[in-house]
Design an enzyme around this catalytic site. Structure first.
Site, mmCIF file in Angstrom:
data_model
loop_
_atom_site.group_PDB
_atom_site.id
_atom_site.type_symbol
_atom_site.label_atom_id
_atom_site.label_comp_id
_atom_site.label_asym_id
_atom_site.label_seq_id
_atom_site.Cartn_x
_atom_site.Cartn_y
_atom_site.Cartn_z
ATOM 1 N N LYS A 78 30.404 26.721 -26.787
ATOM 2 C CA LYS A 78 31.235 27.684 -25.799
ATOM 3 C C LYS A 78 32.306 28.145 -26.578
ATOM 4 O O LYS A 78 32.540 27.854 -27.886
ATOM 5 C CB LYS A 78 31.451 26.515 -24.830
HETATM 6 C C1 PLP Z 1 26.085 23.979 -22.128
HETATM 7 C C2 PLP Z 1 25.806 23.919 -20.866
HETATM 8 C C3 PLP Z 1 25.770 22.770 -20.001
HETATM 9 C C4 PLP Z 1 26.146 21.456 -20.764
HETATM 10 O O1 PLP Z 1 27.103 21.258 -21.425
HETATM 11 P P1 PLP Z 1 27.708 20.168 -22.152
HETATM 12 O O2 PLP Z 1 28.802 19.780 -22.553
HETATM 13 O O3 PLP Z 1 26.859 20.244 -23.551
HETATM 14 O O4 PLP Z 1 27.074 18.632 -21.544
HETATM 15 C C5 PLP Z 1 25.702 22.629 -18.583
HETATM 16 N N1 PLP Z 1 25.487 23.869 -18.069
HETATM 17 C C6 PLP Z 1 25.531 25.008 -18.574
HETATM 18 C C7 PLP Z 1 25.364 26.317 -17.742
HETATM 19 C C8 PLP Z 1 25.740 25.021 -19.837
HETATM 20 O O5 PLP Z 1 25.716 26.362 -20.584
#
Ligand code: PLP
Length: 379
Positions: free
Chosen positions: A180
């Protein structure tokens, strides 16, 4: 290889982590509290509750809403699988809705098509950082008395009608995974304007403790905590939060750079000879942070997604499938769904490299390689 993403971390983050180590308090403590306040303010939420990741934030959100067995929660299949998994964690049933082709997001129409008397909530995703149309989904949920949870895993720095994408949301879940735009290694946050939910989430993340370990430490008195309900260990550490505070300060600069690179991709695509190459862009109601910069393989390209990714890899470009479709995975074999747009997009969206440190040369290389791959595969 040019990577699809590279975290933007520097000396400042390293120093912040080192200072936390030297302070002697590394678990959830003062840095977490500071990060929660700063992050919540940046997304215009009343409260932030830092958590171990976004998946736990999604689970806690549904748990706080009292969603459980017998309830249906509408989710996009076209999302990282954690979105659907969170529904399973509370024993509820995920019901997959299709998405709109231009934004790859749920809309009021695609959600309304799968509402049943058992629907309890909608878990909508600001997919790849591109905001969904919040007002229309809000209105639909109000009409059917459904909760709306926002999966904002990718949406730090995205906007809706001039404000942060989740401003005014009853509950939203964020991710700070390195994939992210703001990272703490692993990490997540639940934001809400509901004070009671925030207080309960703070207890639930820490085994259901009535008084947190950090608060007991700082009072200097004897405090025996109680455990009034079954909680979880979903804590973030102060090490992560210290890094997060630095990353949050850099976020505006990071978003500006991502948007600059995206604009340059758009411009380069208009100059190359490829028919109908469609790239992700801002919707008319908001702005994306371009957490993922995807292009849709054009009709004229006769190869498969794997062919395209392999062609790019052979040219030194690490590209990825744009979005997975959860309902096609064996884990969801018992949840069949008919989702024509989702099926098409999961087979045709390619995520191209885009990261803060990317050079114009690297970007030119990507565009050149993609052009070659698409020309070679022209039907
Ligand atoms: C990355 C992501 C998650 C999970 O995030 P984590 O912090 O790795 O648990 C959930 N939903 C979406 C849409 C994502 O892109």
């Amino acid at each position: 290889m040019i990577p699809v993403i590279r975290p933007f971390l520097g000396e400042e983050e390293a120093l912040a982590a080192a200072e936390t180590v030297r302070s002697g308090w590394v678990a959830q403590g003062p840095r977490v509290k500071e990060f929660e306040g700063a992050f919540a303010e940046s997304v215009q939420a009343q409260h932030g509750v830092a958590l171990s990741n976004c998946t736990t934030a999604l689970h806690l959100s549904l748990h706080l809403l009292g969603i459980g067995p017998g309830d249906e929660v509408i989710v996009p299949s076209l999302s990282f699988i954690a979105t659907a998994n969170a529904v399973r964690y509370v024993g509820a049933t995920p019901v997959f809705a299709d998405v709109e082709p231009l934004t790859a997001n749920l809309t009021a129409a695609t959600v309304e098509a799968v509402i049943t008397p058992r629907t309890a909530a909608v878990l909508a995703v600001h997919q790849c950082g591109l905001p969904f149309d919040v007002d229309t989904l809000d209105a639909l949920c109000a009409k059917h008395k459904l909760a709306l949870v926002q999966d904002a895993a990718c949406a730090a720095g995205s906007t809706y009608k001039g404000r942060p994408a989740t401003a005014g949301a009853s509950i939203a879940a964020w991710s700070f995974h390195p994939r992210k735009v703001l990272t703490t290694g692993e990490g997540g946050m639940l934001t809400t304007d509901n004070e009671e939910w925030a207080a309960r989430a703070r207890r639930l993340r820490e085994h259901g403790m009535s008084v947190s370990a950090a608060d007991r430490h700082s009072t200097g008195r004897v405090v025996l905590e109680t455990y009034d309900e079954v909680g979880f260990n979903y804590r973030m550490t102060d090490l992560q939060a210290a890094v997060g505070l630095v990353q949050l300060r850099k976020l505006p600069e990071v978003i500006a750079r991502r948007r600059e690179l995206a604009d340059r991709y758009h411009k380069l695509f208009t100059e190359v000879d490829v028919d109908d190459l469609r790239a992700v862009t801002d919707p008319d109601y908001g702005t994306t942070n371009y957490q993922t910069f995807w292009v849709e393989l054009p009709e004229s390209y006769g190869g498969s997604l794997v062919d395209a990714l392999s062609g790019l890899a052979a040219r030194g470009i690490s590209a990825r499938r744009g979005l997975m479709a959860s309902h096609n995975e064996p884990a969801y074999a018992d949840a069949p769904a008919e989702l024509p747009v989702t099926e098409r997009l999961t087979q045709r969206l390619v995520a191209l490299p885009l990261f803060h440190q990317m050079t114009e040369d690297e970007q030119d290389t990507v565009v050149h390689a993609l052009t070659e791959v698409l020309r070679e595969g022209r039907r």
